[in-house]
Design an enzyme around this catalytic site. Structure first.
Site, PDB file in Angstrom:
ATOM      1  CB  SER A  36      -1.561  -0.038   1.070  1.00 27.22           C
ATOM      2  OG  SER A  36      -1.842   1.080   1.524  1.00 27.22           O
ATOM      3  CD  GLU A  65      -2.813   4.724   4.551  1.00 21.16           C
ATOM      4  OE1 GLU A  65      -2.487   5.352   5.438  1.00 21.16           O
ATOM      5  OE2 GLU A  65      -3.276   5.476   3.120  1.00 21.16           O
ATOM      6  CE1 TYR A  93      -4.171  -1.782   4.539  1.00 20.52           C
ATOM      7  CE2 TYR A  93      -3.284  -0.093   4.277  1.00 20.52           C
ATOM      8  CZ  TYR A  93      -3.588  -1.263   4.010  1.00 20.52           C
ATOM      9  OH  TYR A  93      -4.073  -0.894   2.095  1.00 20.52           O
TER      10      TYR A  93
END
Length: 334
Positions: free
Chosen positions: A127, A129, A151
């Site tokens: 991701s 992220e 996450y």
């Protein structure tokens, strides 16, 4: 040429459903996994009309025995690991579940592949992220990781596990660092689908308000059906490589919401309420990718940009609402 077998963990999610459709179109025999492959409703697969063509198997990635049994049974040529807790916001409320389902799950999958010794190619869903705040210059495959949520920490761990097993054991494994990508298959707990669904209800006469936290955050939003094409392309390379998959375009959450309301002839500012309770403990202000390597090595470029993505989501939401309304039973007339 023998029919290829693909196993998709997380086949019931947005990306899993679109990927299953793509692989079926390419002639693959497709297996999918879910924690409960009997009782669960596979709405995404059903929405795409492929539920009966994907062979579902019960599997929990955090249970090693479960993982190795499914790999032995299905004998896949390619594995696409898309499973795990997928919400950044929810990861602050369920950090242990998030870490176990993503990091431990990926480790179990890598160990199972290593022990079975079959020539399997693995794609691991990472991701954007992982990068944290990229700034306006954006992140590429050489950018450092600075995760800002449980996450993102879990996804970063899975990335380095894949890199380690590739180097240590010669596994044909790679990770895709995907930036935000949306579709009508997003659950409404995701802010993009929440915006579109709320706007459509207001457009059809509803008097609710759209409640959002920080509308000034900026993201790189693409179209999910295009992003699964990049996943497949990554596994077709002779040597495994990691890739950033993105549009390279920045827009704010306010821009996204304004576009959704504008498609319905509405003014966002008349319906928006800023709600401090929706702010995360930490958030990323700016997240954009630099997908130059994907263009050069995979021949992949995002075609749809944010406004087109929003338009497609609004059209799909209105179509689903119309279908739902037409399916309601008509009351008895005395």
């Amino acid at each position: 040429m023998a029919e290829k077998r693909a196993l998709i963990t997380g086949a019931t999610g947005q990306d899993g459903a679109y990927l299953a459709k793509l692989l079926l179109e390419k002639g693959y025999q497709v297996y999918g996994t879910s924690r409960d492959a009997v009782a669960r409703k596979f709405s995404g697969l059903q929405h795409l009309g492929i539920a009966g063509r994907v062979h579902m198997e019960p599997m929990a990635l955090s249970d090693f025995r479960s993982v190795i049994q499914v790999l032995m049974k299905t004998e896949p040529d390619e594995i696409y690991n898309l499973a795990g807790q997928s919400s950044v916001g929810l990861s602050f409320l369920q950090p242990v579940e998030t870490l176990e389902s993503i990091a431990v799950g990926t480790l179990n999958l890598l160990e199972a592949i290593r022990l079975l010794g079959r020539p399997v190619r693995l794609y691991n869903a990472c991701s954007s992220e992982c990068f944290g705040d990229t700034g306006e210059m954006g992140a590429n495959e050489r950018s450092p990781f600075m995760p800002r949520s449980p996450y993102a920490v879990a996804k970063s761990t899975s990335y380095w596990l894949v890199a380690n097993y590739r180097e240590a054991y010669g596994l044909q494994a790679c990770s895709g660092l995907l930036f935000n990508h949306e579709s009508p298959l997003r659950p409404e707990r995701f802010v993009t689908r929440k915006i579109v669904a709320t706007a459509c209800r207001i457009g059809q006469g509803g008097n609710e308000k759209l409640r959002l936290g920080d509308v000034d955050i900026r993201r790189d939003w693409g179209w999910a059906p295009e992003y699964v094409e990049a996943m497949w392309a990554m596994l077709q390379l002779e040597q495994p490589e990691d890739f950033v998959i993105a549009t390279g375009e920045l827009n704010s959450l306010r821009d996204f919401a304004s576009a959704a309301f504008a498609f319905l002839g509405l003014d966002l500012d008349e319906h928006l309420v800023l709600d401090p309770s929706l702010l995360r403990p930490t958030d990323i202000q700016c997240s954009v990718g630099v997908p130059d390597k994907a263009a050069a090595r995979l021949g992949w470029k995002a075609k749809m940009r944010m406004n087109e993505v929003v338009g497609e989501m609004v059209k799909a939401e209105l179509a689903m609402a119309s279908l739902s309304a037409s399916a309601r039973p008509i009351g008895n007339i005395d």
